[in-house]
Design a protein around this motif. Structure first.
Motif, PDB file in Angstrom:
ATOM      1  N   LYS A 189       6.578  -3.107  -7.546  1.00 20.00           N
ATOM      2  CA  LYS A 189       6.508  -3.562  -8.821  1.00 20.00           C
ATOM      3  C   LYS A 189       5.220  -3.945  -8.506  1.00 20.00           C
ATOM      4  CE  LYS A 189       6.353  -7.069 -11.594  1.00 20.00           C
ATOM      5  NZ  LYS A 189       7.704  -9.042 -12.417  1.00 20.00           N
ATOM      6  N   ASN A 190       3.872  -4.716  -7.008  1.00 18.19           N
ATOM      7  CA  ASN A 190       2.823  -5.069  -7.155  1.00 18.19           C
ATOM      8  C   ASN A 190       2.334  -3.858  -6.065  1.00 18.19           C
ATOM      9  OD1 ASN A 190       0.186  -6.387  -6.775  1.00 18.19           O
ATOM     10  ND2 ASN A 190       1.454  -7.698  -5.990  1.00 18.19           N
ATOM     11  N   CYS A 191       1.643  -3.593  -6.478  1.00 19.23           N
ATOM     12  CA  CYS A 191       1.142  -2.271  -5.013  1.00 19.23           C
ATOM     13  C   CYS A 191       0.031  -1.589  -5.400  1.00 19.23           C
ATOM     14  CB  CYS A 191       2.517  -0.612  -5.050  1.00 19.23           C
ATOM     15  SG  CYS A 191       2.121   0.010  -6.607  1.00 19.23           S
ATOM     16  N   VAL A 192      -0.970  -0.666  -4.509  1.00 15.92           N
ATOM     17  CA  VAL A 192      -2.265   0.329  -4.976  1.00 15.92           C
ATOM     18  C   VAL A 192      -2.230   1.277  -4.184  1.00 15.92           C
ATOM     19  CG1 VAL A 192      -4.294  -0.104  -4.223  1.00 15.92           C
ATOM     20  CG2 VAL A 192      -3.182  -2.659  -4.205  1.00 15.92           C
ATOM     21  N   TYR A 193      -1.989   1.996  -4.852  1.00 17.70           N
ATOM     22  CA  TYR A 193      -1.804   3.365  -3.706  1.00 17.70           C
ATOM     23  C   TYR A 193      -3.489   4.121  -3.536  1.00 17.70           C
ATOM     24  CZ  TYR A 193       2.054   3.575  -7.367  1.00 17.70           C
ATOM     25  OH  TYR A 193       3.236   3.182  -7.933  1.00 17.70           O
ATOM     26  N   LEU A 194      -3.157   5.134  -3.492  1.00 19.54           N
ATOM     27  CA  LEU A 194      -4.135   5.212  -2.254  1.00 19.54           C
ATOM     28  C   LEU A 194      -3.743   7.226  -1.470  1.00 19.54           C
ATOM     29  CD1 LEU A 194      -6.483   4.160  -0.294  1.00 19.54           C
ATOM     30  CD2 LEU A 194      -4.606   4.255   1.525  1.00 19.54           C
ATOM     31  N   LEU A 195      -4.394   7.710  -2.522  1.00 15.45           N
ATOM     32  CA  LEU A 195      -4.900   9.317  -2.061  1.00 15.45           C
ATOM     33  C   LEU A 195      -5.826   9.651  -1.264  1.00 15.45           C
ATOM     34  CD1 LEU A 195      -3.871   8.120  -5.645  1.00 15.45           C
ATOM     35  CD2 LEU A 195      -3.530  11.220  -5.561  1.00 15.45           C
ATOM     36  N   GLY A 196      -5.475  10.544  -0.518  1.00 20.33           N
ATOM     37  CA  GLY A 196      -6.885  11.068   0.575  1.00 20.33           C
ATOM     38  C   GLY A 196      -8.054  11.547  -0.213  1.00 20.33           C
ATOM     39  N   ALA A 197      -8.774  12.103   0.721  1.00 22.58           N
ATOM     40  CA  ALA A 197      -9.309  12.918   0.352  1.00 22.58           C
ATOM     41  C   ALA A 197      -9.307  14.629  -0.118  1.00 22.58           C
ATOM     42  CB  ALA A 197     -11.022  13.661   1.248  1.00 22.58           C
ATOM     43  N   GLU A 198      -9.907  15.496  -0.904  1.00 22.22           N
ATOM     44  CA  GLU A 198      -9.028  17.003  -1.329  1.00 22.22           C
ATOM     45  C   GLU A 198      -8.756  17.837  -0.203  1.00 22.22           C
ATOM     46  OE1 GLU A 198     -10.473  17.962  -5.180  1.00 22.22           O
ATOM     47  OE2 GLU A 198     -10.353  16.679  -5.841  1.00 22.22           O
ATOM     48  N   LEU A 207       0.771  -0.719  -0.121  1.00 18.95           N
ATOM     49  CA  LEU A 207       0.034  -0.197  -0.031  1.00 18.95           C
ATOM     50  C   LEU A 207       0.635   1.398  -0.316  1.00 18.95           C
ATOM     51  CD1 LEU A 207      -2.385   1.466   0.618  1.00 18.95           C
ATOM     52  CD2 LEU A 207      -3.024   0.747   2.469  1.00 18.95           C
ATOM     53  N   VAL A 208       0.517   2.225  -0.992  1.00 19.31           N
ATOM     54  CA  VAL A 208       1.707   3.240  -1.239  1.00 19.31           C
ATOM     55  C   VAL A 208      -0.001   4.395  -0.986  1.00 19.31           C
ATOM     56  CG1 VAL A 208       2.889   4.827  -2.608  1.00 19.31           C
ATOM     57  CG2 VAL A 208       3.132   2.747  -2.800  1.00 19.31           C
ATOM     58  N   GLY A 209       0.703   5.205   0.117  1.00 22.46           N
ATOM     59  CA  GLY A 209      -0.336   6.449   0.560  1.00 22.46           C
ATOM     60  C   GLY A 209       0.504   7.593  -0.326  1.00 22.46           C
ATOM     61  N   VAL A 210      -0.526   8.523  -0.696  1.00 22.00           N
ATOM     62  CA  VAL A 210       0.538  10.135  -1.645  1.00 22.00           C
ATOM     63  C   VAL A 210      -0.264  11.101  -0.060  1.00 22.00           C
ATOM     64  CG1 VAL A 210      -0.011  11.194  -3.206  1.00 22.00           C
ATOM     65  CG2 VAL A 210      -0.238   8.850  -3.804  1.00 22.00           C
ATOM     66  N   GLU A 211       0.877  11.274   0.793  1.00 24.00           N
ATOM     67  CA  GLU A 211       0.012  12.079   1.325  1.00 24.00           C
ATOM     68  C   GLU A 211       1.095  13.132   1.902  1.00 24.00           C
ATOM     69  OE1 GLU A 211      -2.547  13.850   3.571  1.00 24.00           O
ATOM     70  OE2 GLU A 211      -2.715  12.300   3.112  1.00 24.00           O
ATOM     71  N   LEU A 212       1.032  14.160   2.200  1.00 28.64           N
ATOM     72  CA  LEU A 212       1.907  15.452   2.705  1.00 28.64           C
ATOM     73  C   LEU A 212       2.310  15.254   3.779  1.00 28.64           C
ATOM     74  CD1 LEU A 212       0.718  18.704   1.033  1.00 28.64           C
ATOM     75  CD2 LEU A 212       3.121  17.481   0.428  1.00 28.64           C
ATOM     76  N   ILE A 245      -3.097   6.018   7.003  1.00 28.90           N
ATOM     77  CA  ILE A 245      -1.388   6.053   7.192  1.00 28.90           C
ATOM     78  C   ILE A 245      -0.714   5.478   7.417  1.00 28.90           C
ATOM     79  CG2 ILE A 245       0.799   8.480   7.959  1.00 28.90           C
ATOM     80  CD1 ILE A 245      -1.820  10.498   7.045  1.00 28.90           C
ATOM     81  N   GLU A 246      -1.017   4.714   8.776  1.00 27.68           N
ATOM     82  CA  GLU A 246      -0.048   4.278   9.528  1.00 27.68           C
ATOM     83  C   GLU A 246       0.006   2.421   9.212  1.00 27.68           C
ATOM     84  OE1 GLU A 246      -2.545   4.213  13.013  1.00 27.68           O
ATOM     85  OE2 GLU A 246      -2.133   5.588  13.850  1.00 27.68           O
ATOM     86  N   LYS A 247      -0.855   2.189   8.349  1.00 30.09           N
ATOM     87  CA  LYS A 247      -1.194   0.774   7.406  1.00 30.09           C
ATOM     88  C   LYS A 247       0.004   1.092   6.415  1.00 30.09           C
ATOM     89  CE  LYS A 247      -2.956  -1.788   9.214  1.00 30.09           C
ATOM     90  NZ  LYS A 247      -2.482  -3.288  10.124  1.00 30.09           N
ATOM     91  N   SER A 248       0.453   1.732   5.362  1.00 33.76           N
ATOM     92  CA  SER A 248      -0.006   2.238   4.996  1.00 33.76           C
ATOM     93  C   SER A 248       2.194   1.730   4.601  1.00 33.76           C
ATOM     94  CB  SER A 248       0.636   3.334   3.701  1.00 33.76           C
ATOM     95  OG  SER A 248      -0.321   4.438   3.496  1.00 33.76           O
ATOM     96  N   HIS A 255      -8.774  17.155   3.122  1.00 39.76           N
ATOM     97  CA  HIS A 255      -8.199  16.946   4.564  1.00 39.76           C
ATOM     98  C   HIS A 255      -6.974  15.200   5.200  1.00 39.76           C
ATOM     99  CE1 HIS A 255     -12.148  14.362   4.625  1.00 39.76           C
ATOM    100  NE2 HIS A 255     -11.524  13.446   5.210  1.00 39.76           N
ATOM    101  N   GLY A 256      -7.334  14.580   3.098  1.00 41.40           N
ATOM    102  CA  GLY A 256      -6.084  13.744   2.895  1.00 41.40           C
ATOM    103  C   GLY A 256      -6.121  12.575   3.595  1.00 41.40           C
ATOM    104  N   LEU A 257      -5.117  12.307   3.426  1.00 39.71           N
ATOM    105  CA  LEU A 257      -5.865  10.651   4.319  1.00 39.71           C
ATOM    106  C   LEU A 257      -6.093  10.414   5.753  1.00 39.71           C
ATOM    107  CD1 LEU A 257      -2.338   8.112   1.941  1.00 39.71           C
ATOM    108  CD2 LEU A 257      -5.195   8.474   1.656  1.00 39.71           C
ATOM    109  N   PRO A 258      -6.789   9.085   5.888  1.00 43.98           N
ATOM    110  CA  PRO A 258      -7.328   9.310   7.750  1.00 43.98           C
ATOM    111  C   PRO A 258      -5.767   9.145   7.896  1.00 43.98           C
ATOM    112  CG  PRO A 258      -8.758   7.860   5.979  1.00 43.98           C
ATOM    113  CD  PRO A 258      -7.420   8.248   5.278  1.00 43.98           C
TER     114      PRO A 258
END
Length: 85
Positions: free
Chosen positions: A34-43, A15-20, A52-55, A45-48
């Motif tokens: 090679k094998n991943c899932v990208y997770l982007l948060g809400a515009e 899991l790859v979180g995209v987060e500031l 972030i902890e599980k990324s 307030h970002g990721l919960p």
């Protein structure tokens, strides 16, 4: 909810979180798994916090512009494509 989503990740996928975030690696130097899932948060307030902890990885990129989540995702996918060639 996030826990159900996390339990359904494909086997071996990272899991790859995209987060500031201070812990995030700059996209410019990030090596995409090679094998991943990208997770982007809400515009707004970002990721919960739990996401972030599980990324497995957190990435960020700098921009002087305010961009929406669709554009952010496109930038990450463009970077992945460039680095995979």
């Amino acid at each position: 909810d996030f826990e159900e989503f996390y339990e359904q990740l494909p086997k071996g996928a990272m899991l790859v979180g995209v987060e500031l975030d201070d812990r995030a690696i700059p996209l410019e130097t990030f090596e995409h798994p090679k094998n991943c899932v990208y997770l982007l948060g809400a515009e707004d307030h970002g990721l919960p916090k739990r996401a972030i902890e599980k990324s497995h990885h957190l990435v960020k990129f700098s921009t002087t512009l305010s961009i929406n989540v669709a554009v952010a995702g496109s930038i990450v996918m463009y970077d992945r494509n460039l680095k995979s060639n």
